[in-house]
Scaffold this motif. Structure first.
Motif: not given
Lengths: 163, 243
Positions: B136, B16, B183, B139, B18-19
């Motif tokens: 995440h 998460a 989001n 995604r 990284e996202y």
């Protein structure tokens, strides 16, 4: 059972042994948590990393009283101590509940009586406030009924504050 | 302006942190350097990058109400490095937790602020994100849906000579809109933080979350863990028992 987790050397470890049932010396000779959740999902309350912390959450979980002795590190635990705390999340289960209106995990071992944190070294007022906040959060998350923060300027005062 | 973006998740990929860092980078106009902090072996490489930087953004997971130990180790090295080389950076942080309340990340942001005071750096502010793991996962679901949509378009095109399957496209658009809605808080606060990073300014800490009520979030999280406990086998090994 009373467990003392500390980041001091062996001489202090010997002294602290007389104050509890078990000491855990945080010497940093172990790997950090990888966030894999295997201690919840694959091998309950056991870490997949095969070093000396592999079953640490089973010890921490069974303790009624935990005393953490740590150098002050920007208002939180030293990395050596935090590593042990991170590797101990198996003391909770995967299930969640509400505590004080927020989401937290259900304990695997029931409620513990006391989380006492003794931090040594120089502390700013902001760092003290941060540490008290973190202690309160840790207690709520890991099912401790009471918390106590003790701030000492030097580790020489340690034996005076741990009864 | 040069900004170093540090993904401080211990996971090699698909975390998460990284996202969220990817999203944050979209809102920053500066020279951007990407870094990954997983072990001690990464320390000296990252520290060298800080020499020529104006600001640094950490993206990290919440570990037991605080900063993961491997990140604390780096912060100690960074304090020494900054003092030794006379470096003063603007420091920003994005902390994400599995719990739904973003406010549960407060301890992380406070420790970063204390770190800045001790190390001679300047705290620029941060964002605490609740339900980071689920954002995440969304995604990843979106990626899967893109693949499925393309497969459907190809199948319908080849076998039914219909290259525009309206129903499938509509379903996909609805999914994208739902994910975007989840989001919304993250996008809004990352836009504000991104503007501050671009201008080298400090902002107040913000807390946000996946846009789902917690009474829906908690059963979804429980189902997720239940399914993975079956797959990984923990459910058959005294899943909830004292050990």
């Amino acid at each position: 059972m009373r467990v003392i987790i500390h980041d001091l050397d062996k001489s202090y470890d010997e002294l602290l042994k007389g104050k509890c049932d078990l000491t855990i010396m945080a010497d940093g000779e172990y790997a950090p948590c990888q966030g894999c959740f295997d201690c919840w999902l694959k091998t309950p309350a056991k870490c997949k990393i095969k070093d000396k912390l592999v079953e640490v959450c089973r010890i921490v979980g069974k303790a009624d009283e935990i005393v953490i002795v740590t150098r002050n590190f920007y208002g939180t635990y030293s990395p050596e101590i935090k590593n042990i705390i991170d590797r101990s999340i198996g003391i909770s289960t995967t299930f969640s509940t509400y505590r004080k209106g927020q989401m937290h995990h259900v304990s695997r071992y029931g409620w513990h009586s006391l989380l006492m944190i003794v931090s040594y070294g120089e502390h700013s007022e902001e760092e003290k406030a941060t540490f008290m906040h973190i202690a309160e959060r840790n207690a709520l998350n890991h099912s401790f009924k009471n918390t106590k923060n003790v701030f000492i300027a030097s580790k020489d005062e340690l034996l005076e504050v741990i009864a | 302006m040069t900004t170093v973006f540090i993904n401080a998740s211990p996971k090699k990929k698909l975390g998460a942190s990284e996202y969220l860092l990817k999203v944050q980078r979209l809102f920053v106009r500066a020279k951007k350097i990407k870094e990954k902090l997983m072990t001690k072996a990464d320390h000296s490489r990252i520290l060298e990058k800080l020499k020529d930087a104006d600001s640094v953004v950490f993206s990290l997971p919440l570990y037991v109400d605080g900063i993961p130990s491997h990140v604390l180790e780096f912060m100690e090295k960074m304090e020494l490095f900054c003092k030794e080389h006379g470096i003063s950076l603007k420091v920003y942080a994005i902390s994400n937790g599995g719990f739904i309340e973003g406010k549960q990340n407060k301890g992380v942001l406070d420790v970063f602020k204390n770190f800045c005071l001790r190390s001679g750096n300047e705290w620029g502010g941060g964002i605490g994100v609740g339900g980071g793991v689920m954002l995440h996962v969304m995604r990843l679901v979106l990626r899967l849906q893109i693949v499925l949509l393309l497969a459907r378009v190809l199948y319908n095109g080849i076998f039914n000579d219909d290259w525009l399957p309206t129903k499938a496209i509509n379903r996909f658009v609805v999914s994208v809109l739902v994910i975007l809605f989840f989001n919304l808080g993250v996008f809004l606060f990352m836009h504000l933080l991104g503007r501050a990073i671009t201008k080298g300014m400090a902002v107040k800490n913000k807390y946000t979350r996946i846009m789902i009520p917690s009474f829906i979030f908690i059963p979804i999280a429980a189902t997720f863990f239940f399914v993975f406990s079956i797959i990984k086998g923990g459910i058959f090994k005294g899943w909830l028992r004292k050990k």
